[in-house]
Design a protein around this motif. Structure first.
Motif, mmCIF file in Angstrom:
data_model
loop_
_atom_site.group_PDB
_atom_site.id
_atom_site.type_symbol
_atom_site.label_atom_id
_atom_site.label_comp_id
_atom_site.label_asym_id
_atom_site.label_seq_id
_atom_site.Cartn_x
_atom_site.Cartn_y
_atom_site.Cartn_z
ATOM 1 N N LEU A 1 -6.678 -4.077 -2.096
ATOM 2 C CA LEU A 1 -5.726 -5.324 -3.262
ATOM 3 C C LEU A 1 -4.610 -5.435 -3.195
ATOM 4 O O LEU A 1 -3.927 -6.849 -3.761
ATOM 5 N N GLY A 2 -3.876 -5.075 -2.562
ATOM 6 C CA GLY A 2 -1.863 -5.000 -1.487
ATOM 7 C C GLY A 2 -1.409 -5.744 -3.175
ATOM 8 O O GLY A 2 -1.365 -4.631 -3.828
ATOM 9 N N PRO A 3 -0.396 -5.837 -2.813
ATOM 10 C CA PRO A 3 0.566 -6.909 -4.068
ATOM 11 C C PRO A 3 -0.300 -6.544 -5.207
ATOM 12 O O PRO A 3 0.220 -5.568 -5.653
ATOM 13 N N LEU A 4 -1.504 -6.667 -5.600
ATOM 14 C CA LEU A 4 -1.631 -6.820 -6.829
ATOM 15 C C LEU A 4 -2.287 -5.723 -7.246
ATOM 16 O O LEU A 4 -2.402 -5.320 -8.880
ATOM 17 N N GLY A 5 -2.823 -4.348 -6.119
ATOM 18 C CA GLY A 5 -2.536 -3.115 -6.548
ATOM 19 C C GLY A 5 -1.524 -2.495 -7.043
ATOM 20 O O GLY A 5 -1.684 -1.743 -7.781
ATOM 21 N N THR B 1 0.950 -1.652 -0.122
ATOM 22 C CA THR B 1 -0.116 0.289 0.004
ATOM 23 C C THR B 1 1.324 1.863 0.105
ATOM 24 O O THR B 1 0.653 2.242 -0.720
ATOM 25 N N LEU B 2 2.074 1.209 1.156
ATOM 26 C CA LEU B 2 2.881 2.490 0.812
ATOM 27 C C LEU B 2 3.638 2.411 -0.638
ATOM 28 O O LEU B 2 3.200 4.384 -0.856
ATOM 29 N N ILE B 3 4.056 1.332 -1.093
ATOM 30 C CA ILE B 3 4.673 1.727 -2.283
ATOM 31 C C ILE B 3 3.719 2.233 -3.411
ATOM 32 O O ILE B 3 3.957 2.770 -4.070
ATOM 33 N N ALA B 4 2.395 1.511 -3.695
ATOM 34 C CA ALA B 4 2.016 1.841 -4.325
ATOM 35 C C ALA B 4 1.332 3.617 -3.801
ATOM 36 O O ALA B 4 1.021 3.500 -5.303
ATOM 37 N N THR B 5 1.087 3.826 -3.092
ATOM 38 C CA THR B 5 0.516 5.303 -3.108
ATOM 39 C C THR B 5 1.891 6.272 -3.171
ATOM 40 O O THR B 5 1.626 6.983 -4.171
#
Length: 88
Positions: A46-50, A23-27
């Motif tokens: 979605l976690g890693p999929l997100g 989540t932090l990396i995606a954000t």
């Protein structure tokens, strides 16, 4: 089926940490690309999929500055990075 539940419960802290990091990396990537809220929602839901979805998404509201190649809004008249006029 009980074995799967036991494994999940025993490793729930690891799963939570992976989910949080994703989540932090995606954000962070979403902030860099100009869609932070969408990236956060993808990461949290979605976690890693997100995170994977955020990595492959492209922001169609931005273009590359013709002088410094940084991504800027398509409507921008002056590049916020190099301060040059980008009118076509």
């Amino acid at each position: 089926m009980n074995e799967v539940a036991i494994i999940f419960v025993q490793n729930s802290h690891i799963i939570f940490i992976i989910w949080l990091i994703s989540t932090l990396i995606a954000t962070y990537i979403g902030v860099q690309r100009g869609f932070p809220f969408l990236a956060f929602i993808n990461g949290i839901a979605l976690g890693p999929l997100g995170l994977l979805f955020v990595l492959i998404q492209d922001n169609h509201n931005r273009k590359a500055c013709q002088f410094c190649a940084e991504k800027i809004l398509k409507e921008a008249k002056v590049c916020p990075h190099c301060q040059r006029n980008v009118n076509e």
